[in-house]
Design a protein around this motif. Sequence first.
Motif, PDB file in Angstrom:
ATOM      1  N   CYS A 178       0.866  -1.405  -0.042  1.00 56.57           N
ATOM      2  CA  CYS A 178      -0.122  -0.007   0.059  1.00 56.57           C
ATOM      3  C   CYS A 178       0.851   1.036  -0.058  1.00 56.57           C
ATOM      4  N   PHE A 179       2.039   1.272   0.711  1.00 52.21           N
ATOM      5  CA  PHE A 179       3.099   2.371   0.869  1.00 52.21           C
ATOM      6  C   PHE A 179       3.552   2.635  -0.761  1.00 52.21           C
ATOM      7  N   CYS A 180       3.788   1.442  -1.396  1.00 55.31           N
ATOM      8  CA  CYS A 180       4.190   1.679  -2.732  1.00 55.31           C
ATOM      9  C   CYS A 180       3.249   2.099  -3.787  1.00 55.31           C
ATOM     10  N   LEU A 181       2.085   1.668  -3.661  1.00 55.11           N
ATOM     11  CA  LEU A 181       0.899   2.044  -4.380  1.00 55.11           C
ATOM     12  C   LEU A 181       0.738   3.501  -4.162  1.00 55.11           C
ATOM     13  N   VAL A 183       2.996   5.903  -3.065  1.00 55.70           N
ATOM     14  CA  VAL A 183       3.783   6.680  -3.832  1.00 55.70           C
ATOM     15  C   VAL A 183       4.001   6.751  -4.919  1.00 55.70           C
ATOM     16  N   GLY A 184       3.451   5.562  -5.824  1.00 51.81           N
ATOM     17  CA  GLY A 184       3.356   5.658  -7.229  1.00 51.81           C
ATOM     18  C   GLY A 184       2.261   6.474  -7.897  1.00 51.81           C
ATOM     19  N   SER A 185       1.320   6.401  -7.175  1.00 48.53           N
ATOM     20  CA  SER A 185       0.285   7.082  -7.497  1.00 48.53           C
ATOM     21  C   SER A 185       0.227   8.494  -7.295  1.00 48.53           C
ATOM     22  N   ILE A 186       0.963   9.276  -6.316  1.00 42.77           N
ATOM     23  CA  ILE A 186       1.472  10.399  -6.053  1.00 42.77           C
ATOM     24  C   ILE A 186       2.403  10.957  -7.264  1.00 42.77           C
ATOM     25  N   LEU A 187       3.296  10.283  -7.302  1.00 41.41           N
ATOM     26  CA  LEU A 187       4.428  10.287  -8.527  1.00 41.41           C
ATOM     27  C   LEU A 187       3.687  10.719 -10.059  1.00 41.41           C
ATOM     28  N   ASP A 198       9.694  14.402 -14.058  1.00 35.81           N
ATOM     29  CA  ASP A 198       9.641  13.290 -14.768  1.00 35.81           C
ATOM     30  C   ASP A 198       9.429  12.325 -13.841  1.00 35.81           C
ATOM     31  N   GLY A 199       8.010  11.905 -13.333  1.00 36.34           N
ATOM     32  CA  GLY A 199       7.675  10.866 -12.272  1.00 36.34           C
ATOM     33  C   GLY A 199       7.102   9.658 -12.962  1.00 36.34           C
ATOM     34  N   TYR A 200       7.135   9.545 -14.281  1.00 33.58           N
ATOM     35  CA  TYR A 200       6.382   8.345 -14.594  1.00 33.58           C
ATOM     36  C   TYR A 200       6.828   7.318 -14.702  1.00 33.58           C
ATOM     37  N   THR A 201       8.194   7.179 -15.051  1.00 35.99           N
ATOM     38  CA  THR A 201       8.814   5.724 -14.915  1.00 35.99           C
ATOM     39  C   THR A 201       9.074   5.278 -13.485  1.00 35.99           C
ATOM     40  N   VAL A 202       9.459   6.217 -12.628  1.00 32.29           N
ATOM     41  CA  VAL A 202       9.682   5.874 -11.172  1.00 32.29           C
ATOM     42  C   VAL A 202       8.228   5.709 -10.511  1.00 32.29           C
ATOM     43  N   GLY A 203       7.139   6.281 -11.021  1.00 34.44           N
ATOM     44  CA  GLY A 203       5.790   5.911 -10.356  1.00 34.44           C
ATOM     45  C   GLY A 203       5.528   4.670 -10.783  1.00 34.44           C
ATOM     46  N   PHE A 266      -7.263  10.903 -12.053  1.00 36.90           N
ATOM     47  CA  PHE A 266      -7.369   9.742 -12.004  1.00 36.90           C
ATOM     48  C   PHE A 266      -6.262   8.831 -10.987  1.00 36.90           C
ATOM     49  N   PHE A 267      -5.082   9.283 -11.083  1.00 35.15           N
ATOM     50  CA  PHE A 267      -4.359   8.938 -10.078  1.00 35.15           C
ATOM     51  C   PHE A 267      -4.414   9.164  -8.801  1.00 35.15           C
ATOM     52  N   LEU A 268      -4.921  10.489  -8.287  1.00 33.70           N
ATOM     53  CA  LEU A 268      -5.071  11.021  -7.141  1.00 33.70           C
ATOM     54  C   LEU A 268      -6.650  10.360  -6.758  1.00 33.70           C
ATOM     55  N   ALA A 269      -7.439  10.031  -7.331  1.00 40.53           N
ATOM     56  CA  ALA A 269      -8.663   9.302  -7.023  1.00 40.53           C
ATOM     57  C   ALA A 269      -7.935   7.706  -6.695  1.00 40.53           C
ATOM     58  N   TYR A 270      -7.127   7.418  -7.314  1.00 44.75           N
ATOM     59  CA  TYR A 270      -6.728   5.998  -7.232  1.00 44.75           C
ATOM     60  C   TYR A 270      -5.954   5.571  -5.997  1.00 44.75           C
ATOM     61  N   LEU A 271      -5.538   6.727  -5.253  1.00 47.93           N
ATOM     62  CA  LEU A 271      -5.273   6.676  -3.950  1.00 47.93           C
ATOM     63  C   LEU A 271      -6.256   6.023  -2.787  1.00 47.93           C
ATOM     64  N   ALA A 272      -7.608   6.041  -3.345  1.00 46.56           N
ATOM     65  CA  ALA A 272      -8.463   5.415  -2.418  1.00 46.56           C
ATOM     66  C   ALA A 272      -8.359   3.966  -2.217  1.00 46.56           C
TER      67      ALA A 272
END
Length: 615
Positions: A178-181, A183-187, A198-203, A266-272
């Motif tokens: 959940c921590f990784c998800l 971080v990935g969504s925020i990036l 450029d946070g696409y690859t790391v995200g 979408f990625f902010l909403a995915y934080l749910a």
Amino acid sequence: MSLIQHVHPLEGTDREEALVDLFLPPLERQFSNDRISERRLSFDSQFPGSQKSIRRIISYDALKPPEETLEEYGGLTPYRVPTAKRIAQIITTVLACWFASGIVFGFAALKPILIKENVFRELCKPEELDANVEVCFDQDLRLNFFFSLASTTANVSALPIGTMLDRYGPRVCYLFGCFCLTVGSILMSLAFQIAEFDGYTVGHFFLALGGTSIFLPSFQIANAFPKYSGSIVALVTGAFDASAAVFLFYRLAYESSEGRFKPQTFFLAYLAVPVLIVIAQLTLLPSESYKTPPQLEMKIQRAEDPMRDVHDSDEELPDDEIWRRRKQRSARRRRRLNKLDKLFGDPETRKKREEEEEQRHEASGVWGALHNKSARIQMTSPWFILITLLTVLQMVRMNYFIATIREQYDYMLDSTELARRINSFFDIALPLGGVLSTPFLGMMLDNISTPGVLLILVIIITIIGIVGSIPALWAGYVNVLLFVFLRPLYYSAMSDYAAKVFGFATFGRVYGTIICFSGLVNLSQTGIDALTKGTFGGNPIPVNASLASAAFVIGVSLVTYVSVQVHRWRKKIEEEEYAPSYAGTEVDSVLDSLLEADEDRNYGSFIPNRAPWEG
């Protein structure tokens, strides 16, 4: 894909001696003092109904030495948790996998959105911008690279995540995932909002790492209902395949809103999703794994033993008190046994399950080939080398196809619209195909020999190589249908092959090494993509044909090798089964000589007298 894949059991049996040891000369087995038990088992295993094995739990820890014994203690006994709560835990786990475990494999649906949002558009050359190309050379390479990195991460991370699971349990894995998800969504969201960032690859890397951390421990929920563990495993693996549709649903929403539903939203909403998984883990999901079937079997054996009603301290009590206490203990023991029978099945059901497992072993033809051999010996054998080479090629081919399907058919059909139609069909077929094929894969692996399954794989791989080189719309649809069936079949067959050939004791190290190495080689996908777009001018046929030809050669070599070994073993065992003697020694005398002085010679069955308090 991750370390564990479709329809594979969490526990099973390993042969106590590898099949390769069955062909030692009888006298060598007889006089080898260093291998007393193995000598006896290797002789006995040549006769029907005497295949000795040891039940093991699958281990994902690549660094942990194989366990020789199973402890009854540790883990949560399922019947201590209400049935309704266990059902809720299964539903929650399946939903968590559905929304989180493999979303990065829906890249084919996300890529058109990335192109429309001009992601990595700054990499295009001025002449490409003037020509208003949909996606330029460097942009396309960079987009495909961040998928190849994510798919590599999903596979390579299985080793450290598996170690974490074995040592710290599913709760730690879930929270880390959940921590990784998060971080990935925020990036990913920030990358769409900040042009310089450029946070696409790391995200995407963190989304893949989080998906594996959610997927791997989810299989252990199957032990909540041991009698239905196979169905629960199928639900979890089906949810993993369905998770590729998350980006598909977003793309449909994006298109229906005419681009107003931005990716950053979408990625902010995915934080749910990670937030809800954390809440479920801390409130509903078990804090530790449920007891495994072998642990429950040990509890059943203890509950069936009437002598456990007798304690040494009873001698200090009056006779009437001894009788009362022993009767209470017997009643508790019988209640516990009834609960275990309802949970795990009565003796007849368990016996039938064991017989079915033996039939599956016999049908495979390879069960026990290298069981209880060291990982070093296993990984230097043709069994390992050939399957690793085939897996390397297939992983590169499959992930390359996912990343470039639209570009491939755009070139072969010379039509952007037709390529878009095939891409859209693929976006739907990929998750749906994995879900629908899971039950059939289980039946196939249980009833078809391993050489037969490998032959089917090689045939499908070859057909895909041929159809994928035909520049026709119908060939594109056929290629997609075969691909979405081959992908789950291949990974299911490979994990099944690893367990049957190498055993559960070294599964984490051997199969984990195959997947990890294949995942690392998968990074070459960027070079293959550059070769296709540069040297071949965008024509995917030379690369596809070359990879298919190499896979055909290696696949045929693997099928031939395995088939020859199986035929040799069966012929040898049949000869020794019906042979009246061994080197002039009668079978009975050999059996007698194999028994050591310190071994139990009690061949009969001893049934203790019923205790008076048991009625």
